[in-house]
Design a protein around this motif. Structure first.
Motif, PDB file in Angstrom:
ATOM      1  N   PHE A 205       1.259  -1.403   0.587  1.00  0.00           N
ATOM      2  CA  PHE A 205      -0.087  -0.042   0.069  1.00  0.00           C
ATOM      3  C   PHE A 205       0.715   1.064  -0.099  1.00  0.00           C
ATOM      4  O   PHE A 205       2.740   1.371   0.059  1.00  0.00           O
ATOM      5  N   HIS A 206       0.393   2.257  -0.060  1.00  0.00           N
ATOM      6  CA  HIS A 206       0.791   3.651  -0.114  1.00  0.00           C
ATOM      7  C   HIS A 206       2.423   3.699   1.245  1.00  0.00           C
ATOM      8  O   HIS A 206       2.078   3.572   2.162  1.00  0.00           O
ATOM      9  N   THR A 207       3.075   3.923   0.127  1.00  0.00           N
ATOM     10  CA  THR A 207       4.249   4.182   0.924  1.00  0.00           C
ATOM     11  C   THR A 207       5.680   4.741   0.053  1.00  0.00           C
ATOM     12  O   THR A 207       5.743   4.984  -0.428  1.00  0.00           O
ATOM     13  N   ASP A 208       6.441   5.625   0.748  1.00  0.00           N
ATOM     14  CA  ASP A 208       7.128   6.810   0.445  1.00  0.00           C
ATOM     15  C   ASP A 208       8.248   6.369   0.445  1.00  0.00           C
ATOM     16  O   ASP A 208       8.974   6.468   0.029  1.00  0.00           O
ATOM     17  N   ASN A 209       8.794   4.588   1.368  1.00  0.00           N
ATOM     18  CA  ASN A 209      10.324   3.928   0.799  1.00  0.00           C
ATOM     19  C   ASN A 209      10.126   3.145  -0.394  1.00  0.00           C
ATOM     20  O   ASN A 209       8.756   2.512  -1.165  1.00  0.00           O
ATOM     21  N   ARG A 210      11.730   2.484  -1.115  1.00  0.00           N
ATOM     22  CA  ARG A 210      11.446   1.675  -1.940  1.00  0.00           C
ATOM     23  C   ARG A 210      12.609   0.916  -2.019  1.00  0.00           C
ATOM     24  O   ARG A 210      12.895   0.889  -1.232  1.00  0.00           O
ATOM     25  N   MET A 211      11.723  -0.375  -2.537  1.00  0.00           N
ATOM     26  CA  MET A 211      13.347  -2.162  -2.006  1.00  0.00           C
ATOM     27  C   MET A 211      13.953  -1.860  -3.428  1.00  0.00           C
ATOM     28  O   MET A 211      13.347  -1.041  -3.865  1.00  0.00           O
ATOM     29  N   ILE A 212      14.792  -1.473  -2.843  1.00  0.00           N
ATOM     30  CA  ILE A 212      16.009  -1.597  -3.782  1.00  0.00           C
ATOM     31  C   ILE A 212      16.533  -3.582  -4.317  1.00  0.00           C
ATOM     32  O   ILE A 212      16.734  -3.902  -2.771  1.00  0.00           O
ATOM     33  N   ALA A 213      17.060  -3.577  -5.300  1.00  0.00           N
ATOM     34  CA  ALA A 213      17.445  -4.970  -5.551  1.00  0.00           C
ATOM     35  C   ALA A 213      18.515  -4.481  -6.359  1.00  0.00           C
ATOM     36  O   ALA A 213      18.391  -3.805  -7.664  1.00  0.00           O
ATOM     37  N   PHE A 214      20.246  -4.994  -6.531  1.00  0.00           N
ATOM     38  CA  PHE A 214      21.090  -4.517  -7.315  1.00  0.00           C
ATOM     39  C   PHE A 214      21.823  -5.645  -7.833  1.00  0.00           C
ATOM     40  O   PHE A 214      21.593  -6.746  -7.668  1.00  0.00           O
ATOM     41  N   GLY A 215      22.167  -5.769  -8.907  1.00  0.00           N
ATOM     42  CA  GLY A 215      22.823  -7.072 -10.230  1.00  0.00           C
ATOM     43  C   GLY A 215      24.113  -6.686 -10.568  1.00  0.00           C
ATOM     44  O   GLY A 215      24.168  -5.687 -11.005  1.00  0.00           O
ATOM     45  N   LYS A 216      24.762  -7.475 -10.843  1.00  0.00           N
ATOM     46  CA  LYS A 216      25.226  -7.541 -11.397  1.00  0.00           C
ATOM     47  C   LYS A 216      25.992  -8.058 -13.132  1.00  0.00           C
ATOM     48  O   LYS A 216      25.579  -8.958 -13.091  1.00  0.00           O
ATOM     49  N   LEU A 217      26.614  -7.417 -14.202  1.00  0.00           N
ATOM     50  CA  LEU A 217      26.133  -8.491 -15.596  1.00  0.00           C
ATOM     51  C   LEU A 217      27.555  -9.794 -14.824  1.00  0.00           C
ATOM     52  O   LEU A 217      28.562  -9.377 -14.830  1.00  0.00           O
ATOM     53  N   VAL A 218      27.277 -10.525 -15.631  1.00  0.00           N
ATOM     54  CA  VAL A 218      27.593 -11.949 -15.828  1.00  0.00           C
ATOM     55  C   VAL A 218      28.348 -12.687 -17.209  1.00  0.00           C
ATOM     56  O   VAL A 218      28.899 -13.283 -17.117  1.00  0.00           O
ATOM     57  N   SER A 219      27.118 -12.248 -17.707  1.00  0.00           N
ATOM     58  CA  SER A 219      27.169 -12.933 -19.485  1.00  0.00           C
ATOM     59  C   SER A 219      26.979 -12.362 -20.412  1.00  0.00           C
ATOM     60  O   SER A 219      25.385 -11.709 -20.089  1.00  0.00           O
ATOM     61  N   GLU A 220      26.862 -12.614 -21.548  1.00  0.00           N
ATOM     62  CA  GLU A 220      25.765 -12.046 -22.215  1.00  0.00           C
ATOM     63  C   GLU A 220      26.152 -12.526 -23.470  1.00  0.00           C
ATOM     64  O   GLU A 220      27.184 -13.699 -23.651  1.00  0.00           O
ATOM     65  N   GLU A 221      24.855 -12.890 -24.577  1.00  0.00           N
ATOM     66  CA  GLU A 221      24.367 -13.614 -25.995  1.00  0.00           C
ATOM     67  C   GLU A 221      23.745 -12.816 -26.505  1.00  0.00           C
ATOM     68  O   GLU A 221      23.038 -11.955 -26.414  1.00  0.00           O
ATOM     69  N   PRO A 222      24.096 -13.333 -28.047  1.00  0.00           N
ATOM     70  CA  PRO A 222      23.024 -13.074 -29.421  1.00  0.00           C
ATOM     71  C   PRO A 222      21.618 -12.842 -29.001  1.00  0.00           C
ATOM     72  O   PRO A 222      21.149 -14.344 -28.377  1.00  0.00           O
ATOM     73  N   THR A 223      20.942 -12.171 -29.202  1.00  0.00           N
ATOM     74  CA  THR A 223      19.141 -12.533 -29.013  1.00  0.00           C
ATOM     75  C   THR A 223      19.228 -13.582 -29.972  1.00  0.00           C
ATOM     76  O   THR A 223      18.848 -12.934 -31.407  1.00  0.00           O
ATOM     77  N   THR A 224      18.188 -14.227 -29.388  1.00  0.00           N
ATOM     78  CA  THR A 224      18.028 -15.146 -30.749  1.00  0.00           C
ATOM     79  C   THR A 224      16.197 -14.925 -30.560  1.00  0.00           C
ATOM     80  O   THR A 224      15.409 -14.525 -29.878  1.00  0.00           O
TER      81      THR A 224
END
Length: 224
Positions: A205-224
């Protein structure tokens, strides 16, 4: 007819119509709440599907930049923990229109796969609620970011509910987020990283707080 009967009847009528007005007001409030919780989500899911379909068709015809009625579309997000059918468009900016059709990409933050911080916002409840289940994500969970040519795979470096901050904590979208609270959740403080940040409301419900999640790049590949 006594002189006291007419005022009594008028009083009863006033009470009756006041009661009717309260009932109608109550129904209007219930209708508004139902629309906010269910109607906006239904409409936004249609918008998400429309934008996703348009992006896929544009990529199939060789277009990289895709314009939609909800804004410029940049990528598609897949989060395997949320199911094999989870595919949400990423739109430029964090306007209500963009967030009503998918993820919003914070202006000035890195593009998918770039050095810096690819920072995204999404609703947790109403308007399609793409991040309703953010608290279920765990360190190591994958986030796949599809562009026309490449798919970038990020791995979370924190649980989905590890970090809650006030909405004014703009440091979370910095190129290298540096938590001002000593010992707080943050990426490794090493320059040149390719990061992703997910932000949403901390409560259903209404809140002025934000939930945050961090990640890092581990791989990349062609889009199929």
């Amino acid at each position: 007819m006594s002189t006291t009967t007419q005022p009594q009847r008028r009083g009863r009528r006033s009470v009756f119509w006041a009661g009717i007005a309260l009932v109608l007001a109550g129904l209007a409030i219930l209708g508004y709440v139902a629309w906010e919780f269910y109607g906006t989500t239904y409409v936004s899911k249609q918008h998400q599907q429309d934008a996703t379909s348009r992006i896929e068709k544009a990529w199939g015809s060789g277009q990289t930049e895709v314009s939609t009625e909800f804004g410029s579309a940049q990528a598609l997000i897949e989060i395997p923990r949320f199911g094999k059918d989870y595919r949400i468009p990423v739109l430029a900016g964090t306007s209500d229109r963009a967030l009503g059709a998918g993820f919003g990409h914070f202006d000035g933050t890195a593009a998918p796969g770039e050095v810096g911080n690819f920072a995204l916002a999404g609703h947790r409840i109403t308007h399609g609620e793409p991040l309703r289940d953010l608290p279920k994500l765990r360190q190591g969970d994958k986030i796949r970011v599809l562009t026309r040519e490449k798919t970038y795979v990020y791995a979370l470096i924190s649980d989905g509910d590890d970090l809650t901050v006030p909405f004014t904590s703009i440091w979370v979208t910095d190129p290298l987020p540096d938590n001002p609270e000593r010992g707080g959740v943050e990426p490794v403080q090493q320059k040149g990283q390719r990061l992703i940040t997910l932000t949403t409301c901390a409560e259903l419900f209404h809140t002025d707080n934000r939930m945050i999640a961090f990640g890092k790049l581990v791989s990349e590949e062609p889009t199929t």
